[in-house]
Design a protein around this motif. Structure first.
Motif, PDB file in Angstrom:
ATOM      1  N   ILE A  21      43.804   1.800 -36.735  1.00  0.00           N
ATOM      2  CA  ILE A  21      43.771   3.037 -36.539  1.00  0.00           C
ATOM      3  C   ILE A  21      43.708   3.933 -37.534  1.00  0.00           C
ATOM      4  O   ILE A  21      42.912   4.981 -37.817  1.00  0.00           O
ATOM      5  N   ASN A  22      44.614   3.612 -38.695  1.00  0.00           N
ATOM      6  CA  ASN A  22      44.516   4.393 -39.847  1.00  0.00           C
ATOM      7  C   ASN A  22      43.261   4.093 -40.626  1.00  0.00           C
ATOM      8  O   ASN A  22      42.871   5.051 -41.392  1.00  0.00           O
ATOM      9  N   LYS A  23      42.826   3.148 -40.525  1.00  0.00           N
ATOM     10  CA  LYS A  23      41.406   2.906 -41.307  1.00  0.00           C
ATOM     11  C   LYS A  23      40.175   3.449 -40.618  1.00  0.00           C
ATOM     12  O   LYS A  23      39.324   3.756 -41.403  1.00  0.00           O
ATOM     13  N   PHE A  24      40.340   3.250 -39.406  1.00  0.00           N
ATOM     14  CA  PHE A  24      38.902   3.724 -38.502  1.00  0.00           C
ATOM     15  C   PHE A  24      39.040   5.054 -37.888  1.00  0.00           C
ATOM     16  O   PHE A  24      38.203   5.547 -37.579  1.00  0.00           O
ATOM     17  N   CYS A  25      40.335   5.726 -38.225  1.00  0.00           N
ATOM     18  CA  CYS A  25      40.357   7.043 -37.403  1.00  0.00           C
ATOM     19  C   CYS A  25      41.235   7.946 -38.432  1.00  0.00           C
ATOM     20  O   CYS A  25      41.891   7.612 -39.202  1.00  0.00           O
ATOM     21  N   TYR A  26      41.080   9.088 -38.023  1.00  0.00           N
ATOM     22  CA  TYR A  26      41.616  10.292 -38.993  1.00  0.00           C
ATOM     23  C   TYR A  26      42.093  11.592 -37.885  1.00  0.00           C
ATOM     24  O   TYR A  26      41.106  11.830 -36.967  1.00  0.00           O
ATOM     25  N   PHE A  27      42.972  12.193 -38.118  1.00  0.00           N
ATOM     26  CA  PHE A  27      43.525  13.192 -37.324  1.00  0.00           C
ATOM     27  C   PHE A  27      43.388  14.535 -37.934  1.00  0.00           C
ATOM     28  O   PHE A  27      43.478  14.699 -39.114  1.00  0.00           O
TER      29      PHE A  27
END
Length: 270
Positions: A21-27
């Motif tokens: 999630i941390n590598k493939f997504c951002y908020f």
């Protein structure tokens, strides 16, 4: 052992999913916008709003921008039309135009406000203040602020910066002008005081003239009455005066009234 193995497997999956999630997504938080930099294409033209977004790890990463209204104050020392130096503090309420964030980042960087606002602020202040003298800056402050706001809004739009408000928060002149203003105020007060004294004396003069005219009219009327009716009026006034004097003396404790003539005295042998 089976339970421990299952727990270890579950923990590993959770760790991998968290890493993924941390590598493939951002908020993107509220009040922010994000750009994405691609190693092969550079800054992508899309602007991403609040929420969760996907990216290619190690190739893409997000760049966040604050789009909330932010306050900034600049100081400028400039000259007026009558060559007086004035120190002005100008406050901006600004934010970037979200639709032009890629252009802002490419041309100005994330510190666009430090690059643009002090420059255009000093430019506009110097050009507008030079059109007014020092006294007009004080008496026409609202008009000056309006002109500065209009000009700065136009200049900021050229850099895709939105100005929600512009205001003069502090305006200070040099010590020479301050001393001159104080001397002018004292001179005006002295002039008003002298004007009042002149008006007072004029009123006193008019009152004296009216009083003298009244006394002259009274004397004329008395003289005409004496000519017409003889001295009877004088005798009446004399009797009234004597009556008033006698009334005043009779009230005094240390005064004794003795009638005139020897006949009324006590018969004391000599």
């Amino acid at each position: 052992e089976k339970v421990l193995n299952k727990l270890g497997t579950l923990g590993g999956l959770l760790l991998l999913s968290s890493f993924g999630i941390n590598k493939f997504c951002y908020f993107v938080d509220g009040g922010e916008r994000a750009l994405v930099f691609d190693r092969f294409k550079g800054i992508k033209p899309d602007v991403f709003g609040e929420g969760i977004h996907f990216m290619v790890p190690f190739i893409q990463w997000p760049i966040f921008f604050e789009i909330r209204t932010t306050a900034k104050t600049i100081n400028s020392k400039t000259g007026t039309k009558d060559l007086q130096m004035v120190n002005i503090d100008l406050r901006f309420l600004y934010r970037p135009d979200p639709a032009f964030l890629p252009s802002i980042y490419l041309n100005l960087g994330k510190d666009y406000d430090e690059r643009v606002l002090p420059s255009i602020g000093n430019e506009v202040l110097k050009s507008i203040v030079a059109q007014y003298n020092a006294e007009q800056l004080l008496t026409q402050r609202e008009q000056v602020s309006h002109e500065i706001r209009e000009r700065l809004t136009q200049r900021a739009n050229e850099f895709h910066i939105v100005l929600d408000d512009v205001a003069i928060t502090h305006l200070n002149f040099g010590p020479e002008f301050t001393a001159a203003c104080e001397q002018k105020q004292v001179a005006q007060q002295d002039a008003e005081r002298a004007k009042f004294l002149v008006m007072k004396r004029e009123q006193e003069r008019k009152a004296a003239i009216i009083r003298a005219e009244g006394e002259a009219d009274a004397a004329r009327l008395v003289s005409e009455a004496i000519k017409t009716h003889g001295s009877g009026l004088l005798e009446i006034r004399r009797i009234e005066a004597a009556k008033n004097i006698a009334g005043s003396l009779s009230k005094a404790p240390n005064i004794t009234y003795l009638p005139g003539g020897n006949a009324n005295l006590l018969n004391i042998p000599v």
